[in-house]
Design a protein around this motif. Structure first.
Motif, short mmCIF file in Angstrom:
data_model
loop_
_atom_site.label_atom_id
_atom_site.label_comp_id
_atom_site.label_asym_id
_atom_site.label_seq_id
_atom_site.Cartn_x
_atom_site.Cartn_y
_atom_site.Cartn_z
N ASN A 11 124.34 106.75 22.33
CA ASN A 11 123.91 108.07 21.85
C ASN A 11 122.39 108.05 21.67
O ASN A 11 121.71 107.12 22.11
N TRP A 12 121.85 109.08 21.01
CA TRP A 12 120.38 109.15 20.92
C TRP A 12 119.80 108.13 19.97
O TRP A 12 118.62 107.83 20.02
N GLY A 13 120.62 107.57 19.06
CA GLY A 13 120.17 106.48 18.21
C GLY A 13 118.81 106.70 17.58
O GLY A 13 118.51 107.78 17.07
N ALA A 14 117.96 105.68 17.66
CA ALA A 14 116.66 105.72 16.99
C ALA A 14 115.61 106.51 17.76
O ALA A 14 114.50 106.68 17.26
N ILE A 15 115.97 107.03 18.95
CA ILE A 15 114.97 107.76 19.73
C ILE A 15 114.52 109.02 19.00
O ILE A 15 113.42 109.55 19.24
N ILE A 16 115.34 109.51 18.05
CA ILE A 16 114.99 110.74 17.33
C ILE A 16 114.31 110.48 16.00
O ILE A 16 113.99 111.42 15.27
N ARG A 68 114.29 116.31 25.50
CA ARG A 68 114.09 115.59 26.76
C ARG A 68 113.89 114.10 26.50
O ARG A 68 114.15 113.27 27.39
N ASP A 69 113.43 113.73 25.29
CA ASP A 69 113.32 112.30 24.95
C ASP A 69 114.69 111.63 25.04
O ASP A 69 114.82 110.50 25.51
N GLY A 82 116.85 116.81 13.15
CA GLY A 82 116.95 116.13 14.43
C GLY A 82 115.92 116.63 15.42
O GLY A 82 115.02 117.40 15.08
N PRO A 83 116.05 116.20 16.67
CA PRO A 83 115.03 116.58 17.66
C PRO A 83 115.01 118.08 17.91
O PRO A 83 116.04 118.70 18.12
N THR A 84 113.83 118.65 17.89
CA THR A 84 113.66 120.06 18.22
C THR A 84 113.96 120.24 19.72
O THR A 84 113.86 119.29 20.49
N GLY A 90 115.11 102.11 7.48
CA GLY A 90 115.53 102.00 8.87
C GLY A 90 114.48 102.60 9.79
O GLY A 90 113.31 102.73 9.43
N ALA A 91 114.91 103.02 10.98
CA ALA A 91 113.97 103.53 11.98
C ALA A 91 113.23 104.77 11.48
O ALA A 91 112.02 104.91 11.69
N ILE A 92 113.95 105.68 10.81
CA ILE A 92 113.30 106.90 10.30
C ILE A 92 112.30 106.54 9.21
O ILE A 92 111.17 107.04 9.20
N GLY A 93 112.71 105.68 8.29
CA GLY A 93 111.81 105.27 7.23
C GLY A 93 110.56 104.60 7.76
O GLY A 93 109.45 104.84 7.27
N ARG A 94 110.72 103.77 8.78
CA ARG A 94 109.55 103.08 9.34
C ARG A 94 108.61 104.06 10.04
O ARG A 94 107.38 103.94 9.93
N ASP A 95 109.17 105.05 10.73
CA ASP A 95 108.32 106.07 11.36
C ASP A 95 107.64 106.93 10.30
O ASP A 95 106.49 107.36 10.48
N LEU A 96 108.33 107.18 9.19
CA LEU A 96 107.72 107.96 8.11
C LEU A 96 106.53 107.21 7.52
O LEU A 96 105.48 107.82 7.22
N VAL A 97 106.67 105.91 7.34
CA VAL A 97 105.55 105.11 6.82
C VAL A 97 104.31 105.30 7.69
O VAL A 97 103.19 105.46 7.19
N LYS A 98 104.49 105.31 9.00
CA LYS A 98 103.36 105.49 9.91
C LYS A 98 102.73 106.88 9.75
O LYS A 98 101.50 107.03 9.76
#
Length: 338
Positions: A107-112, A306-307, A299-301, A166-174
């Motif tokens: 599935n889309w997993g961490a790509i979103i 397309r990602d 989730g992804p707009t 997790g992946a969302i938290g790590r992207d939020l930190v950035k």
């Protein structure tokens, strides 16, 4: 007329016209046609009877699909080997026993995670600036600020707590880097090296995390043991006028306790997920002061779906080449999904 290659597996691609355009714009459809020249495109939605007939007639080895695809019947396991799901949770699409019996699913997993983190940042800023309060008052009451001391706050130099790194938290930190915030997180399964790499303080307990956060972001997974993990006791530890954001799983938070504590401590709440979705019309969260509500938009707009399509193309290529699949759904992940 499309030529077929008998050495390549038969694939069924089931999408609505809108799903096709959002997840697989033309340049990706061309790539998919090159990978799967035997693919049969089916326009969703379709009835359960039509679906069963299509599977029986074509007996695909690969299925590419999204939200509007009916549930996969057990008998499809005789020929179906790989489901490339363009979206998130597969609970309504695939029975658990098919995964147990070896069906591969991605599935889309961490790509979103980047777009969810983006929505999280929006909710944090909206709560701090009291955006919902002011938007509603200006639209319905003709309101304007009184004097030069509005009840608003900045994100700069705040203490931010993240429950679930997790992946969302790590992207939020950035995304938070320009704000010079002090970030703590509680996520026992994440190794110390990750905390050090992100320059995030590891909170020893949830109590420590909540008691020292001006802004608390809830991102814990929806595991059965996390049901109402965030209740009155933890919420009462938040400082007065703290911001509480939930973009993780609605079931993690006791919403009745959240309403009570919000009224008592003047919390500012920003939510994108709920224990019951759609949020009931009589939910006490509706109309609660200092509350920003979104209808699960994190989730992804549509412009970034397309990602997910690009990831799907990569996974189909990997499957055909017998390479490892990305974001393979495990039984543990299946059970955790909502």
């Amino acid at each position: 007329m499309k030529t077929t290659n008998k050495n390549l597996p038969v694939a069924l691609i089931v999408l609505t016209p809108q799903e096709r355009e959002e997840f697989l714009p033309e340049f990706l459809r061309l790539q998919l046609d090159r990978l799967l020249p035997n693919a049969i495109w089916v326009e969703a939605p379709i009835s359960a009877g039509e679906w069963s007939g299509l599977l029986g007639t074509h007996q695909p080895e690969i299925l590419v699909c999204a939200w509007e695809t009916p549930s996969i019947p057990a008998e499809a396991a005789a020929h179906l080997k790989y489901v490339c799901y363009l979206c998130g949770s597969i609970r309504t699409l695939i029975p658990r026993n098919l995964i147990q019996n070896g069906l591969l699913i991605t599935n889309w997993g961490a790509i979103i995670s980047n777009t969810v983190a983006e929505c999280t940042l929006l909710l944090m800023l909206a709560a701090l600036r009291r955006a919902s309060n002011w938007a509603l008052a200006m639209h319905t009451q003709g309101a304007w600020k009184q004097g030069r001391h509005p009840d608003t706050l900045s994100l700069f130099h705040r203490r931010v707590g993240i429950h679930g790194l997790g992946a969302i938290g790590r992207d939020l930190v950035k995304l938070l880097a320009p704000f010079n915030v002090e970030i703590s997180a509680y996520s026992p399964s994440v190794p110390d090296e990750m905390y050090e790499q992100l320059n995030v303080h590891r909170a020893a307990t949830l109590e420590e995390l909540f008691s020292q956060a001006d802004v608390l972001v809830e991102l814990a997974p929806g595991k059965p043991e996390n049901l109402h993990l965030v209740g009155e006791e933890l919420l009462n530890l938040l400082p007065e006028q703290a911001v509480f954001v939930n973009v993780g799983r609605g079931m993690v938070v006791d919403e009745e306790a959240l309403v009570r504590v919000s009224r008592k401590k003047n919390l500012h709440i920003a939510l994108d997920v709920y224990e019951t979705e759609p949020l009931p019309k009589d939910s006490p969260l509706r109309g609660l002061p200092n509350t920003t509500l979104l209808p699960h938009l994190g989730g992804p707009t549509p412009d970034r779906r397309r990602d997910c399509g690009e990831l799907a193309i990569k996974n189909i290529e990997n499957y055909l080449n017998h390479d490892p699949l990305i974001n393979l759904v495990t039984l543990e992940g299946y059970d955790r999904a909502t």
